[in-house]
Design a protein around this motif. Structure first.
Motif, PDB file in Angstrom:
ATOM      1  N   LEU A  17      -8.564  -2.581   0.393  1.00  0.00           N
ATOM      2  CA  LEU A  17      -7.800  -2.343  -1.259  1.00  0.00           C
ATOM      3  C   LEU A  17      -6.895  -3.810  -1.129  1.00  0.00           C
ATOM      4  O   LEU A  17      -6.623  -4.361  -1.784  1.00  0.00           O
ATOM      5  CB  LEU A  17      -7.197  -1.356  -0.684  1.00  0.00           C
ATOM      6  N   ASP A  18      -7.356  -4.774  -0.213  1.00  0.00           N
ATOM      7  CA  ASP A  18      -6.020  -5.556  -0.459  1.00  0.00           C
ATOM      8  C   ASP A  18      -6.538  -6.952  -0.117  1.00  0.00           C
ATOM      9  O   ASP A  18      -6.032  -7.576  -0.230  1.00  0.00           O
ATOM     10  CB  ASP A  18      -5.117  -5.671   1.310  1.00  0.00           C
TER      11      ASP A  18
ATOM     12  N   ARG B  83      -1.123  -0.889  -3.844  1.00  0.00           N
ATOM     13  CA  ARG B  83      -1.741  -0.180  -4.196  1.00  0.00           C
ATOM     14  C   ARG B  83      -2.060   1.113  -3.794  1.00  0.00           C
ATOM     15  O   ARG B  83      -1.582   1.269  -2.437  1.00  0.00           O
ATOM     16  CB  ARG B  83      -3.353  -0.883  -3.086  1.00  0.00           C
TER      17      ARG B  83
ATOM     18  N   ILE C  63       1.063  -1.288  -0.338  1.00  0.00           N
ATOM     19  CA  ILE C  63      -0.573  -0.421   0.080  1.00  0.00           C
ATOM     20  C   ILE C  63       0.770   1.498   0.364  1.00  0.00           C
ATOM     21  O   ILE C  63       1.506   1.352   0.655  1.00  0.00           O
ATOM     22  CB  ILE C  63      -0.705  -0.444   1.795  1.00  0.00           C
TER      23      ILE C  63
ATOM     24  N   ASP D   1      -5.771   3.887  -6.909  1.00  0.00           N
ATOM     25  CA  ASP D   1      -6.438   2.864  -6.704  1.00  0.00           C
ATOM     26  C   ASP D   1      -7.876   3.736  -5.206  1.00  0.00           C
ATOM     27  O   ASP D   1      -9.166   2.838  -5.638  1.00  0.00           O
ATOM     28  CB  ASP D   1      -6.552   1.438  -6.382  1.00  0.00           C
TER      29      ASP D   1
END
Ligand code: UDP
Length: 411
Positions: free
Chosen positions: A401-402, A140, A119, A168
């Motif tokens: 996001l992950d 991301r 991230i 993202d």
């Protein structure tokens, strides 16, 4: 030294810290890189100072990188900042080329770290161009805007926006700041660290020492605004409000500010302030070093009235800091201040120096109301604007996001 998470239990309760640990479990070892443009001065540095160590304590592999630039670069990015806050700024094609060039130079240094990250959180416009230059982008990427983009000057927004489609997600502090962007946008307001040097409890003796050091008379009311010397913080409006009240009450004014390495306009605004204050011994213009956290804490506690008379404000950590110290805050009716100052409950929103002067006089004359609003203000911050809520929202977003990589959102 940042306290460990357990130290916050007496302030926010056990279950809140427990929940953070559980979120941290699900993100163990995840590589997070924050990138901004200054290690000290201003709200972003203030936040990253505690956020990175606490994410590390929770098990994330978190780090903080700062992009470097020359005066020309920071002059241009300050122009972008002013443009995004609605000021009609003209930037030439060549300026945007310089902006990109400095981002490219920084990428040469940061590329290995950014390529490795799961991230990447890019704070504000200065490093926003990095993503488009990444040949092997993997993780991301989030663009985190800390400024008041409610009514940007369109040409500047359009140019900056061209760097954003690859992200993202983006994060804004208020729904009013959200913009048409081709990715999900999240609203996460900032927060303060209640145990930091800036916010921890102080002794009366500490306050007396700081008052003596700056020649502040504690037997008369003191009005304080702490802010970078920036046009949107409206220091001249503060002086006007002070002068109006001064006609009827023997108040003093403290305008405490510092400079940030990514803000080259500070000196110009400071000169204007010094000129406006000239000859008045009851206006104290203090140019503080960026690490003067104890002094800022003391000044906010010495204050009878805390002002933040901004005309644009991404959030306004100084407002949070004032409210947490049990003071109603008089703030400009803009941006993130509206989220914090609830008129008649935690302070007053104002639209002019006259409005500010009126509220200053009211609060100085109604001590009971003042005390009651101050108590409400502190609890309002405890519930909404302390670092635990902020951390939780970031971690939840990272999980979201992950999630394509096997993590599941089970809280
Ligand atoms: N601050 C400081 N010294 C100064 C001026 C500001 O320590 O001379 C701190 C202030 O206490 C706050 C942060 O810098 O924590 C400013 O954040 P805010 O969101 O109010 O404004 P920004 O500078 O990010 O626009």
């Amino acid at each position: 030294m940042i306290p460990t998470l357990d130290a916050y239990i007496p302030v926010v309760g056990n279950s809140v810290i427990d929940q953070l640990h559980r979120l941290g479990e699900r993100l163990k070892g995840i590589r997070v890189v924050h990138v901004n443009s200054t290690r000290e001065g201003g709200g972003v540095a203030e936040i990253l100072n505690w956020m990175v160590p606490l994410m590390t304590e929770l098990g994330l592999d978190a780090r903080w990188e700062v992009i470097e630039g020359n005066n020309a670069f920071f002059g241009i990015t300050k122009g972008i900042h002013n443009g995004l806050q609605g000021f009609p700024v003209v930037l030439k094609r060549q300026d945007w080329e310089t902006y990109e060039e400095v981002n490219r130079q920084n990428l040469a240094r940061l590329q290995p770290v950014l390529e490795d990250a799961d991230i990447v959180v890019i704070h504000d416009p200065q490093p926003a161009a990095l993503l488009g230059m990444m040949p092997n982008r993997r993780g991301r990427w989030i663009w985190r805007a800390h400024i008041d983009v409610s009514k940007p000057f369109r040409p500047i927004w359009q140019s900056l926006r061209s760097y954003l489609p690859g992200y993202d997600a983006s994060i804004f502090s208020l729904t009013q700041f959200a913009q048409p962007l081709p990715h999900p946008q999240f609203i996460i307001p900032p927060s303060i660290d209640p145990l930091s040097e800036k916010n921890r409890e102080l002794l009366q003796a500490d306050l007396d020492t700081v008052a003596r050091e700056y020649d502040i008379d504690r037997s008369r009311p003191v009005i304080v605004q702490v802010s970078r010397f920036d046009r949107f913080k409206d220091p001249l409006g503060v002086i006007r409000a002070y002068r109006l009240v001064r006609q009827v009450l023997p108040i003093q004014l403290v305008l405490a500010g510092g400079t940030a390495t990514d803000d080259p306009e500070g000196q110009e605004i400071l000169d204007e302030v010094l000129e406006a204050a000239e000859g008045d011994r009851d206006i104290h213009v203090l140019l503080l070093p960026p690490d003067a956290h104890h002094t800022v804490n003391a000044l906010q506690r010495i204050a009878d009235i805390i002002l933040q008379k901004s005309t644009k404000e991404g959030f306004g950590l100084t407002v949070t800091e004032g409210l947490w110290k049990g003071k109603p805050v008089i703030g400009g009716d803009v941006g993130g201040i509206r989220l914090q100052v609830i008129s008649h409950y935690t302070g007053y929103l104002v639209n002019s120096p006259e409005g500010a002067a009126h509220r200053i006089r009211f609060l100085l004359h109604h001590r009971d109301k003042y005390e009651e609003m101050g108590r409400t203000a502190r609890e309002f911050v405890r519930e909404n604007f302390l670092l635990n809520r902020h951390l939780r929202e970031y971690l939840t977003l990272f999980l979201y996001l992950d999630r394509g990589k096997g993590n599941h959102l089970v809280l």
